[in-house]
Design a protein around this motif. Structure first.
Motif, short mmCIF file in Angstrom:
data_model
loop_
_atom_site.label_atom_id
_atom_site.label_comp_id
_atom_site.label_asym_id
_atom_site.label_seq_id
_atom_site.Cartn_x
_atom_site.Cartn_y
_atom_site.Cartn_z
N ALA A 1 37.56 23.16 41.94
CA ALA A 1 38.31 22.66 43.11
C ALA A 1 38.40 23.71 44.20
CB ALA A 1 39.71 22.23 42.67
N GLY A 2 37.78 24.84 43.96
CA GLY A 2 37.78 25.90 44.99
C GLY A 2 39.04 26.75 44.96
N ILE A 3 39.83 26.62 43.88
CA ILE A 3 41.07 27.40 43.78
C ILE A 3 40.77 28.74 43.10
CG2 ILE A 3 43.37 27.46 42.70
CD1 ILE A 3 43.32 24.36 42.98
N LEU A 4 41.29 29.78 43.72
CA LEU A 4 41.04 31.12 43.19
C LEU A 4 41.95 31.39 41.99
CD1 LEU A 4 39.38 33.77 43.91
CD2 LEU A 4 41.51 34.62 44.87
N ASN A 5 41.36 32.06 40.99
CA ASN A 5 42.13 32.43 39.80
C ASN A 5 41.90 33.91 39.50
OD1 ASN A 5 43.17 29.83 38.20
ND2 ASN A 5 41.25 29.35 39.27
N LEU A 6 42.93 34.51 38.90
CA LEU A 6 42.78 35.88 38.39
C LEU A 6 42.74 35.79 36.87
CD1 LEU A 6 42.88 39.01 38.43
CD2 LEU A 6 45.37 38.83 38.56
N LEU A 7 41.74 36.40 36.29
CA LEU A 7 41.59 36.37 34.84
C LEU A 7 41.49 37.78 34.30
CD1 LEU A 7 39.39 34.03 36.10
CD2 LEU A 7 39.58 33.34 33.71
N MET A 8 41.90 37.93 33.05
CA MET A 8 41.70 39.18 32.33
C MET A 8 40.67 38.89 31.23
SD MET A 8 42.25 40.81 29.31
CE MET A 8 43.62 40.03 28.48
N VAL A 9 39.62 39.66 31.22
CA VAL A 9 38.58 39.46 30.21
C VAL A 9 38.55 40.72 29.33
CG1 VAL A 9 36.13 39.02 29.78
CG2 VAL A 9 37.23 38.09 31.83
N PRO A 10 38.87 40.58 28.05
CA PRO A 10 38.83 41.76 27.19
C PRO A 10 37.39 42.14 26.85
CG PRO A 10 39.48 39.85 25.91
CD PRO A 10 39.33 39.39 27.33
N ARG A 11 37.17 43.38 26.56
CA ARG A 11 35.81 43.87 26.30
C ARG A 11 35.13 43.12 25.15
NH1 ARG A 11 33.59 48.11 28.45
NH2 ARG A 11 31.53 48.67 27.68
N GLY A 12 35.94 42.68 24.20
CA GLY A 12 35.35 42.01 23.02
C GLY A 12 35.08 40.54 23.22
N ALA A 13 35.29 40.02 24.44
CA ALA A 13 35.12 38.58 24.64
C ALA A 13 33.69 38.14 24.37
CB ALA A 13 35.50 38.22 26.08
N ALA A 14 33.58 37.01 23.62
CA ALA A 14 32.25 36.48 23.33
C ALA A 14 31.65 35.98 24.63
CB ALA A 14 32.36 35.35 22.32
N GLY A 15 30.46 36.43 24.95
CA GLY A 15 29.82 36.00 26.20
C GLY A 15 29.86 37.07 27.27
N LEU A 16 30.57 38.19 26.97
CA LEU A 16 30.58 39.29 27.94
C LEU A 16 29.44 40.25 27.61
CD1 LEU A 16 32.13 40.83 30.25
CD2 LEU A 16 33.33 42.05 28.44
N SER A 17 28.62 40.55 28.58
CA SER A 17 27.51 41.48 28.31
C SER A 17 27.25 42.36 29.54
CB SER A 17 26.24 40.72 27.94
OG SER A 17 25.83 39.90 29.01
N PHE A 18 26.55 43.43 29.30
CA PHE A 18 26.30 44.42 30.36
C PHE A 18 24.80 44.60 30.56
CE2 PHE A 18 30.24 45.33 28.17
CZ PHE A 18 31.14 45.29 29.23
N GLY A 19 24.41 44.64 31.82
CA GLY A 19 22.99 44.81 32.13
C GLY A 19 22.60 46.27 32.07
N PRO A 20 21.31 46.55 32.22
CA PRO A 20 20.85 47.95 32.23
C PRO A 20 21.36 48.67 33.47
CG PRO A 20 19.06 46.47 32.80
CD PRO A 20 20.22 45.60 32.42
N ASP A 21 21.45 49.98 33.39
CA ASP A 21 21.91 50.80 34.51
C ASP A 21 20.98 50.60 35.71
OD1 ASP A 21 22.77 52.74 36.25
OD2 ASP A 21 22.76 54.37 34.78
N PRO A 22 21.50 50.11 36.85
CA PRO A 22 20.63 49.93 38.02
C PRO A 22 20.20 51.26 38.65
CG PRO A 22 22.68 48.67 38.23
CD PRO A 22 22.88 49.64 37.11
N LEU A 23 20.71 52.36 38.13
CA LEU A 23 20.37 53.69 38.65
C LEU A 23 20.71 53.81 40.14
CD1 LEU A 23 16.91 54.24 36.88
CD2 LEU A 23 19.16 54.96 36.07
N PHE A 24 21.97 53.59 40.44
CA PHE A 24 22.42 53.79 41.81
C PHE A 24 22.33 55.28 42.15
CE2 PHE A 24 24.88 49.85 40.76
CZ PHE A 24 24.23 49.04 41.68
#
Lengths: 382, 463
Positions: free
Chosen positions: A170-193
């Motif tokens: 509906a276009g409503i903004l939400n604030l969420l807390m995502v714990p590190r262990g959440a299923a579906g949370l993943s990290f990409g490779p270092d973009p080397l900034f």
């Protein structure tokens, strides 16, 4: 807080940085390994830095945002990458502070940050005007799920809790807390900034992570996201978190610029050219003067971000302008510092080129200057 | 370029050929290696990709300035500038790795004694054919004297650390030269230094040294912000003996040698800046065409369009100025001697084995002949012409490298964090741009030289 007390905290931070940060920061910059920062995070317990912004009633130090900004600025004199870890962490705590006092999740999260044995690191992933929407919430079988990808999130390698803003269908903004262990949370490779390598910013992907209400029985689950606020409350928290984050980044930028100025000034007093020490050449004095201009105006700007808003001295939304001014001044100062050092400036072991790379990254965090300036006017048109 | 094409079709056709060749090399050889080599050399500053070197060697880039009849490409300054723009837009550090080797032929042509030129041409051509690396380094900078050596006033007041003493039959040299491009790979080194530290300008000299000379060693190889594929090294001289026969410019003549080399090398660095800026802008445009913010492609944003057009404008204007410089250099500097009909005819007619023979080399060593030929060249390229080009080169250097720094930073502001990832190439160009504002004289010292020559000396507007 009295100026003397702030001064004491800044002095302690500098002592800490001199003892713990100076050694090894160039190697950490090279290695892009977050383990160096992880070690310092634990050592910073001696100054109570992880819980600096946690209210006293939740076991924290209960210090002010200005104090946190000065701490980040002090650390940035040695390593902006390390300082940025605290900028992201403090901004996340600032967002949590805006939640209702009776929120059980808020109490639990503050306690985690204030743990004397193993303090949790937080981060906040804020929208970037130069990028598409990062995350979205979709409801499947009446259960909301968060999905999306951020190209770069600070503290991604170490944070235990991620605060994320996402719109629902509906276009409503939400604030969420995502714990590190959440299923579906993943990290990409270092973009080397190019900079802030001690705090490697990583892509953070969320794939249909189920989100529950903060009042739900399983809100403490480490596998689910928790909806902390929605609608106008979330909008207000986003504004607060962004303003604070920009203020903290501005402080980091000023700390970095101060270090550049001091190194350049010292070098100029010892480098002989055209028959005299180069500090006596008026062009060098102009360059050094411009550095001071950026630093002094920047310092005044970011401290003002954290002062009370009033009709006489309004400072609402000042964070973005403090951040853009200070980050631009930091890059200009770092670039001039490298220039004054000459060939030594671009050699890794002298640390000046690292500061220049870090300064460029500070310009880009949360949106670069032109994007933020355009956005600042667009928001007034809306 | 179109007017020039009408007047000198052959000259322009050769430059267009050079550009086409360079574009192919940039696409096929340089660009694919750029990012991986940047990372490899960050981990190990001594790393050299010899497969890359062999591929470039096969294209004869190392002998590009050698006349065609002798096995080179016969490039003049315009050809080199056209090629450099293409190479640098793909990767500046790989370009510097092999193009900075042109210091060898440029220094030899500046001297223009038959023995030096012939032996250098022969060695370079043979090394190229045998796929044997032969690197040159031009060693000017010392720990206490960097840009000092590039400005007459700074040179006169500098405090050099390398010590030179007269010895029977030559000189003995002790000290350290640092920040020397390709210094760790160079087999042949040109040392530029004063014999008397109390009178540096009056005793500035140019010495030729081989890396296997007793007392010569390579110190550390620097770990740098950018230009990583081009090694930057410290050269240690421990009582190195240099015979009189290897003194290319005797004490007092080194300043002129340095000025003539810098006249073209500073402008070439300006060209590096242009290539860097173009490379950054091209990558930025490609990114903006593919990526969105707020539901729109970045390229659709009005302020982004204006910024891109502004950067394009500045690149276009500077390119025109740099090509003007190259054409003028071909007309008035040493390549004019190589392009004289008599020289060209002699090179075209003489069999290669005769040109490269020991007998001719022995004849070329005749002091009278050397003096006559070198004198002829110095009359063709008088000191006031060199001084003018030095000033114009400084203008080009400052303009190009400031442009590179500005544009490489500005494109990152446009593309934001997503575009600042290493794989996009723009952050590398940002890191590569900063050193270019420093080497070949900091931009401030170059600006002072421009002021001294153009304003104080009253030559402003004569160009």
């Amino acid at each position: 807080m009295a100026g003397a007390e702030l001064g004491r905290i800044v002095s302690e931070c500098r002592r800490f940085a001199r003892k713990e940060v100076e050694h090894g920061l160039l190697a950490a910059d090279d290695a892009r390994d977050a383990s160096w920062v992880a070690g310092l995070w634990k050592k910073s317990l001696s100054l109570d830095l992880p819980a600096l912004l946690v209210p006293r009633e939740h076991g924290g130090a209960g210090e002010s945002d200005l104090c946190a900004a000065l701490v980040a600025g002090s650390l940035a004199r040695w390593c902006a990458g390390l300082a940025s870890v605290f900028a992201f962490h403090f901004a996340a705590l600032r967002a949590l502070s805006a939640l209702p006092e009776n929120s059980p999740v808020k109490a639990r999260l503050f306690s985690a940050a204030a743990s004397s044995a193993d303090p949790a690191m937080f981060t906040v992933i804020l929208p970037d005007p130069s990028a598409p929407e990062l995350y979205e919430i979709k409801t499947q079988n009446e259960s909301p799920e968060i999905s999306g990808r951020s190209p770069a999130a600070g503290n991604a390698a170490l944070a235990r809790f991620f605060l994320v803003f996402a719109k629902d269908e509906a276009g409503i903004l939400n604030l969420l807390m995502v714990p590190r262990g959440a299923a579906g949370l993943s990290f990409g490779p270092d973009p080397l900034f190019p900079g802030l390598c001690a705090n490697p910013l990583l892509p953070v992907a969320m794939e249909r992570i189920p989100a529950v209400s903060s009042n739900a029985a399983d809100a403490a689950s480490t596998a689910r996201a928790v909806l902390l606020a929605g609608g106008s409350k979330a909008e207000k928290i986003l504004e607060t978190a962004r303003n604070a984050f920009f203020g903290f980044v501005a402080a980091v930028a000023v700390g970095l610029a101060e270090a550049c100025f001091e190194h350049a000034f010292d070098y100029a007093k010892n480098r002989y050219q055209f028959g005299k020490m180069i500090v006596h050449h008026s062009e060098l004095q102009r360059m050094l003067g411009r550095m001071l201009q950026g630093i002094k105006v920047g310092r005044a700007a970011y401290t003002r971000v954290f002062e009370e808003d009033s009709a006489v001295f309004p400072n609402a939304g000042l964070g973005v302008f403090a951040k853009t001014w200070c980050a631009d001044a930091a890059l200009s100062t770092a670039s001039d510092c490298v220039q004054i050092f000459g060939g030594y400036g671009v050699m890794h072991e002298y640390g000046m080129e690292k500061r220049m790379r870090d300064a460029k990254m500070l310009q880009l965090l949360g949106g670069s200057t032109p994007w933020l300036l355009v956005e600042s006017v667009k928001s007034q048109l809306a | 370029m179109s007017c020039l094409k009408k007047a000198c079709p052959g000259y322009v056709a050769r430059a267009e050929e050079a550009r086409a060749l360079a574009r192919r090399i940039a696409c096929d050889i340089i660009a694919p290696k750029s990012l991986e080599l940047d990372i490899a050399c960050q981990k190990d500053p001594r790393y050299v990709d010899w497969d890359l070197w062999r591929a470039l060697n096969r294209e004869k880039i190392s002998v590009c300035m050698i006349p065609k009849p002798l096995g080179g490409l016969g490039w003049g300054f315009l050809d080199i500038f056209c090629a450099m723009e293409e190479f640098v837009a793909a990767d500046v550090s790989i370009t510097a790795f092999f193009m900075f080797n042109l210091f060898g032929p440029v220094c030899a042509f500046v001297e223009f004694t038959p023995e030096i030129c012939l032996s250098l041409i022969r060695d370079l051509v043979m090394a190229q054919r045998e796929e044997r690396p032969l690197f040159f380094a031009w060693a000017l900078t010392e720990p206490s004297c960097g840009s000092d050596n590039l400005n007459e006033e700074a040179l006169a007041t500098q405090k050099p650390s390398v010590r030179v003493t007269r010895a029977p039959g030559g000189y003995r040299v002790s000290g350290v030269k640092h920040f020397i491009s390709n210094g760790s790979l160079a087999e042949r080194i040109l040392l530029i230094l004063p014999v008397d530290p109390e009178h540096p300008k009056e005793t500035f000299s140019c010495f030729f040294v081989r890396s296997d000379t007793p007392g010569f060693s390579v110190g550390r190889v620097e770990h740098k912000m950018g230009h990583r594929a081009k090694q930057t090294a410290e050269l240690v001289l421990d009582n190195v003996f240099i015979p009189d026969s290897d003194v290319w410019e005797r004490p007092g003549r080194g300043w002129r040698h340095t000025m003539e080399v810098l006249a073209v090398s500073t402008a070439a660095v300006g060209m590096l800046g242009l290539g860097l800026a173009r490379g950054a802008l091209e990558r930025c445009i490609a990114f903006c065409r593919e990526n969105r913010a707020g539901g729109r492609l970045l390229i659709e944003e009005n302020w982004v369009q204006i910024a891109i057009a502004d950067m394009h404008r500045r690149i276009t204007v500077l390119r025109s100025r740099l090509y003007d410089f190259a054409v003028a250099a071909d007309t008035f500097l040493v390549t004019r001697v190589l392009n004289k009909p008599l020289v060209k005819a002699a090179l075209a007619l003489a069999p290669e084995r005769a040109v490269f023979s020991d007998a001719l080399l022995a004849l070329a060593g005749n002091p009278s002949l050397s003096k006559a030929v070198s004198g002829l060249k110095h009359r063709e390229v008088p000191d006031e012409i060199v001084a003018w080009f030095k000033s114009q080169g400084a203008c080009a250097k400052v303009s190009g490298t400031d442009l590179a720094m500005d544009i490489s930073s500005r494109v990152l502001d446009i593309v934001g964090l997503s575009g600042a990832a290493h794989g996009r190439g723009m952050e590398k160009i940002f890191r590569d741009s900063k050193p270019s504002q420093i080497y070949e004289g900091t931009n401030q010292v170059n600006l002072l030289s421009i002021f001294q020559h153009e304003i104080l000396a009253g030559t402003h507007g004569r160009g």
